[in-house]
Design a protein around this motif. Structure first.
Motif: not given
Length: 397
Positions: A172, A246-247, A250-251, A263, A271, A274-275, A278
């Motif tokens: 990313l 964006h996220w 990624v989801q 990731i 970040d 957040k990874a 998800i």
């Protein structure tokens, strides 16, 4: 890796004489044309991040313990549900088959033979399917970039799944390619621009040049993308990176992939959190080998913050700057499960093919084993922050 003074490796030396990753770099530099070597070796802009990636490990001392029984040792780790022989992963590196004929397949075989995973880049010369067929015993991971053509990107995911790749590694930190000034100065392009300097350089490196003539470069994963011809495909790829990813995207990838997902490019604790939210099982703490944002911190220096942010919810892999077995111990002590290496195995591969890539692993394996004995730990799980002390920042030469 910077060198000062005369190299310790004589000009008549070969792969068997290499005593360190630095020696493999020297052999690689002698075999490759300057433009090709610099493409592997270089970083973004002033290359501050590139230098800091290595030097970041020098910010820590290792404090050994004595009278510990280390007669029997193991450097095995459990990584994403599979036992690995060493806490190492081959990082994804684009165009590996351009640096050495069949480079991706040979590197994957080397990794498998030494008991560690190999990560195939989206921008590989050999295709997803060719590498899977050529290295069937290797724990294969597939690295995916964020591409504007979402259907094509998702198609790559399906291909990797069908070919038997076990882990998806989503990078990313490349919404656009960083400014790599060595490449500008060398006028490095794909294919190589026929300037006088490049023609002379190719003539001075006949073994590499003949290898390219026998095995011309290609982008194996893009050959059925509706575009033909290497130059046309290269131009298509150059405009394919997506700054709008964006996220949510990624989801979708997390939902699409049936297996562990990593990731790559995580450098901030938020970040990282957040990874994990998800559903990503591992994070690769990386600044893309210092090739993207210059003046970004060394990944190893961000490791403690990221480890605190994710706790035991995800495994951490440190990517960038690993050149010694002691670097691996420091990373483990700071919270990593493993380290990933790119340039070290490429230097070995370009110096000696599969044998050279295996040599890179063997050197690090031996250094790690000696360091474990001297540190007083029989298992990597025994390495803790108590074995580390802050050191005055130095520069590795």
């Amino acid at each position: 890796m910077r060198e000062t003074g005369a190299t310790a490796l004589s000009y008549g030396a070969g792969l068997a004489d290499a005593a360190s990753i630095r020696d493999l770099r020297t052999l690689s530099q002698r075999r490759l044309p300057k433009a090709v070597f610099d493409y592997i070796d270089g970083g973004a802009e002033d290359e501050t991040a590139l230098r800091d990636n290595e030097d970041g490990f020098l910010g820590w001392h290792l404090v050994h313990r004595i009278a510990v029984n280390v007669a029997e040792r193991s450097a095995k780790v459990e990584l994403l549900g599979r036992e690995q022989a060493l806490p190492l992963v081959f990082s994804p590196t684009g165009l590996t088959g351009f640096y050495h004929p069949n480079g991706e397949i040979l590197a994957a075989r080397a990794a498998g033979r030494m008991g560690i995973p190999y990560t195939l880049s989206t921008m590989s010369v050999a295709s997803i399917e060719e590498v899977a067929k050529g290295a069937p015993e290797t724990d294969l991971w597939f690295q995916l970039y964020g591409l504007r053509d979402r259907d094509w990107m998702h198609g790559l995911v399906h291909r990797a799944q069908e070919a038997g790749y076990r882990v998806l590694c989503v990078t990313l930190d490349l919404p656009v390619s960083g400014r790599r000034e060595r490449d500008v100065h060398n006028r490095f392009t794909m294919p190589l621009r026929p300037s006088l300097a490049n023609v002379l350089d190719l003539a001075l490196h006949p073994s590499w040049s003949l290898g390219v003539l026998r095995s011309p470069p290609r982008f194996g994963n893009f050959e059925d993308a509706g575009t033909t011809g290497f130059t046309n495909i290269a131009q298509r790829i150059a405009g394919s990176f997506d700054a709008s990813l964006h996220w949510g995207d990624v989801q979708k990838l997390r939902d699409l992939w049936r297996g562990p997902m990593v990731i790559k490019g995580v450098m901030h604790p938020e970040d990282a959190a957040k990874a994990v939210e998800i559903g990503c099982e591992a994070l690769m703490v990386s600044n893309h080998g210092g090739r993207q944002l210059d003046h970004s911190p060394a990944p190893v220096t961000m490791l403690p913050e990221i480890a605190r942010a994710v706790g035991r919810r995800a495994q951490l892999i440190v990517d960038g700057g690993v050149r010694r077995g002691t670097d691996i111990l420091k990373a483990v002590g700071l919270g990593a499960t493993a380290c990933s290496i790119g340039r070290p195995f490429l230097w070995g591969l370009t110096a000696g093919g599969q044998e050279g890539a295996e040599k890179a692993i063997a050197l690090l394996r031996h250094e790690l084993d000696v360091a474990m004995i001297l540190l007083g730990v029989a298992r990597l799980s025994a390495v803790t922050p108590d074995h580390l002390r802050p050191a005055q920042r130095r520069t590795r030469t």
